[in-house]
Scaffold this motif. Structure first.
Motif, mmCIF file in Angstrom:
data_model
loop_
_atom_site.group_PDB
_atom_site.id
_atom_site.type_symbol
_atom_site.label_atom_id
_atom_site.label_comp_id
_atom_site.label_asym_id
_atom_site.label_seq_id
_atom_site.Cartn_x
_atom_site.Cartn_y
_atom_site.Cartn_z
ATOM 1 N N PRO A 1 -16.913 61.077 32.791
ATOM 2 C CA PRO A 1 -16.886 60.353 31.512
ATOM 3 C C PRO A 1 -15.694 60.792 30.668
ATOM 4 C CG PRO A 1 -18.594 62.035 31.489
ATOM 5 C CD PRO A 1 -18.119 61.932 32.911
ATOM 6 N N GLN A 2 -15.044 59.843 30.044
ATOM 7 C CA GLN A 2 -13.891 60.117 29.209
ATOM 8 C C GLN A 2 -14.313 60.697 27.854
ATOM 9 O OE1 GLN A 2 -10.811 59.856 30.253
ATOM 10 N NE2 GLN A 2 -11.434 59.058 32.277
ATOM 11 N N SER A 3 -13.408 61.467 27.254
ATOM 12 C CA SER A 3 -13.680 62.047 25.940
ATOM 13 C C SER A 3 -13.774 60.933 24.900
ATOM 14 C CB SER A 3 -12.579 63.038 25.546
ATOM 15 O OG SER A 3 -12.764 63.502 24.239
ATOM 16 N N SER A 4 -14.659 61.143 23.918
ATOM 17 C CA SER A 4 -14.834 60.139 22.881
ATOM 18 C C SER A 4 -13.659 60.100 21.907
ATOM 19 C CB SER A 4 -16.133 60.409 22.106
ATOM 20 O OG SER A 4 -16.083 61.705 21.533
ATOM 21 N N GLN A 5 -12.873 61.258 21.816
ATOM 22 C CA GLN A 5 -11.746 61.313 20.899
ATOM 23 C C GLN A 5 -10.493 60.784 21.588
ATOM 24 O OE1 GLN A 5 -11.334 65.304 19.544
ATOM 25 N NE2 GLN A 5 -13.249 65.299 18.379
ATOM 26 N N PRO A 6 -9.765 59.899 20.966
ATOM 27 C CA PRO A 6 -8.536 59.384 21.575
ATOM 28 C C PRO A 6 -7.461 60.458 21.594
ATOM 29 C CG PRO A 6 -8.755 58.597 19.335
ATOM 30 C CD PRO A 6 -10.042 59.305 19.657
ATOM 31 N N PRO A 7 -6.556 60.439 22.544
ATOM 32 C CA PRO A 7 -5.479 61.439 22.609
ATOM 33 C C PRO A 7 -4.560 61.333 21.389
ATOM 34 C CG PRO A 7 -5.046 59.640 24.125
ATOM 35 C CD PRO A 7 -6.455 59.430 23.602
ATOM 36 N N ARG A 8 -4.081 62.507 20.926
ATOM 37 C CA ARG A 8 -3.202 62.550 19.758
ATOM 38 C C ARG A 8 -1.793 62.119 20.141
ATOM 39 N NH1 ARG A 8 -4.863 68.193 16.668
ATOM 40 N NH2 ARG A 8 -7.028 67.608 16.227
ATOM 41 N N SER A 9 -1.202 61.329 19.279
ATOM 42 C CA SER A 9 0.133 60.831 19.526
ATOM 43 C C SER A 9 1.161 61.913 19.216
ATOM 44 C CB SER A 9 0.397 59.599 18.663
ATOM 45 O OG SER A 9 0.344 59.961 17.287
ATOM 46 N N PRO A 10 2.363 61.812 19.798
ATOM 47 C CA PRO A 10 3.422 62.806 19.490
ATOM 48 C C PRO A 10 3.761 62.861 18.005
ATOM 49 C CG PRO A 10 3.986 61.506 21.427
ATOM 50 C CD PRO A 10 2.764 60.878 20.836
ATOM 51 N N ALA A 11 3.693 61.722 17.323
ATOM 52 C CA ALA A 11 4.001 61.720 15.888
ATOM 53 C C ALA A 11 3.002 62.559 15.105
ATOM 54 C CB ALA A 11 4.012 60.286 15.364
ATOM 55 N N PHE A 12 1.703 62.457 15.501
ATOM 56 C CA PHE A 12 0.671 63.242 14.819
ATOM 57 C C PHE A 12 0.897 64.734 15.048
ATOM 58 C CE2 PHE A 12 -3.376 65.455 14.766
ATOM 59 C CZ PHE A 12 -3.912 65.050 13.560
ATOM 60 N N THR A 13 1.237 65.118 16.270
ATOM 61 C CA THR A 13 1.489 66.526 16.586
ATOM 62 C C THR A 13 2.695 67.061 15.818
ATOM 63 O OG1 THR A 13 0.582 66.147 18.792
ATOM 64 C CG2 THR A 13 1.877 68.156 18.458
ATOM 65 N N GLU A 14 3.750 66.239 15.735
ATOM 66 C CA GLU A 14 4.941 66.660 15.003
ATOM 67 C C GLU A 14 4.661 66.818 13.510
ATOM 68 O OE1 GLU A 14 9.548 65.172 14.263
ATOM 69 O OE2 GLU A 14 8.183 64.045 15.565
ATOM 70 N N ALA B 1 1.769 67.633 12.149
ATOM 71 C CA ALA B 1 0.979 68.860 11.957
ATOM 72 C C ALA B 1 1.875 70.090 12.012
ATOM 73 C CB ALA B 1 -0.109 68.940 13.020
ATOM 74 N N GLY B 2 2.831 70.118 12.953
ATOM 75 C CA GLY B 2 3.755 71.249 13.021
ATOM 76 C C GLY B 2 4.624 71.348 11.788
ATOM 77 N N SER B 3 5.037 70.191 11.247
ATOM 78 C CA SER B 3 5.852 70.198 10.034
ATOM 79 C C SER B 3 5.082 70.767 8.856
ATOM 80 C CB SER B 3 6.319 68.780 9.732
ATOM 81 O OG SER B 3 7.072 68.747 8.532
ATOM 82 N N LYS C 1 4.184 75.226 4.975
ATOM 83 C CA LYS C 1 3.272 76.218 4.414
ATOM 84 C C LYS C 1 3.824 77.630 4.579
ATOM 85 C CE LYS C 1 -1.530 77.795 4.610
ATOM 86 N NZ LYS C 1 -2.847 77.617 5.267
ATOM 87 N N ALA C 2 4.380 77.931 5.774
ATOM 88 C CA ALA C 2 4.963 79.255 5.992
ATOM 89 C C ALA C 2 6.175 79.482 5.081
ATOM 90 C CB ALA C 2 5.364 79.407 7.453
#
Length: 272
Positions: free
Chosen positions: A56-69, A71-73, A78-79
């Motif tokens: 069975p596939q995960s209920s959460q859709p995979p995160r896009s590269p834009a979303f990951t970028e 979050a890193g930004s 913050k740092a």
């Protein structure tokens, strides 16, 4: 194996396979007779279909590269803000420390360079070979001046108006201070030399300046100053027109708590 036992043991692969085998056996069982070969083929097909089934596939859709970028930004921002906060706090603390140390540092600088008419002090200035009078030089008059601030109820006067000294000759002078108030008072004195160009050649061996002086109510004390003009005074062409030097002292009331509440102050009185 009983169904309740399979449910309690959880989704372990062994028990899941065993459960599948039992399900296959129940599905295959029928009132019609089946040969052993057909039975085994049906069981094998059912097990293969179970083994190759897609999980069975995960209920959460995979995160896009834009979303990951993004979050890193946010983490980098913050740092950066945290580091800026630390730098700002360090600058503020350093500025506060320098503000407290500014006065003593300025006094040390003036004493070392003679800037602002402050007499120079230093151990090398007091070497015995430097304390030899220049008999072939003219004498220089040293006049004494005194002042007190309006907030200090003291009388403060020199015991002598002037002294004539040779370069390299030591001299001792006295001031008299009296507390005219009904309370114990702490005073502190500052000094300067005029003309200011003489300050690098005016050396103090003993002085009461820049030290807190306690006078009891109505007390009177004598305050000494032991000094000399550096022998280099006689060789400095800028001193050729200097015949008189004025040494001025000004007493101020020490700021802060009342004397009896000030911690760390000595109970010894000033020498009489």
């Amino acid at each position: 194996m009983h169904r309740s036992a399979v449910g309690l043991l959880g989704p372990h692969p062994f028990f899941r396979t065993l459960s599948v085998r039992q399900s296959v056996v129940r599905n295959i069982a029928s009132p019609c007779p089946v040969s052993a070969t057909t039975y085994n083929q049906r069981v094998t097909l059912r097990l293969r279909s179970y083994a190759t089934s897609t999980p069975p596939q995960s209920s959460q859709p995979p995160r896009s590269p834009a979303f990951t970028e993004a979050a890193g930004s946010r983490k980098r921002v913050k740092a950066k803000n945290t580091n800026m906060l630390y730098y700002t706090a360090s600058i503020l603390l350093g500025t506060l420390g320098l503000s407290y140390a500014a006065v003593p540092l300025y006094r040390m600088f003036c004493s070392a360079t003679g800037m602002g008419g402050a007499p120079m002090v230093g151990e090398t200035k007091f070497a015995p070979e430097r304390l030899v009078p220049r008999d072939n030089h003219r004498r220089v008059k040293v006049r004494f001046n005194s002042d007190t601030s309006t907030s200090l109820q003291w009388s403060f006067v020199p015991q002598q108006r002037q002294i004539s000294v040779l370069p390299g000759e030591t001299a001792l002078a006295f001031y008299t201070a009296k507390n005219n108030s009904k309370d114990d008072v702490i005073g502190i004195a500052t000094y300067n030399v005029t003309p200011s160009k003489v300050a690098p050649h005016f050396n103090k061996i003993q002085c009461f300046c820049f030290e807190e002086q306690k006078l009891m109510a109505g007390e009177q004390v004598d305050m000494p100053i032991f000094f000399f003009l550096d022998p280099e005074f006689a060789e400095d062409p800028d001193m050729a027109d200097v015949d008189t030097v004025v040494l001025s002292y000004t007493f101020f009331k020490a700021r802060g708590m009342p004397f009896e509440k000030q911690p760390g102050l000595s109970d010894q009185q000033s020498p009489k």
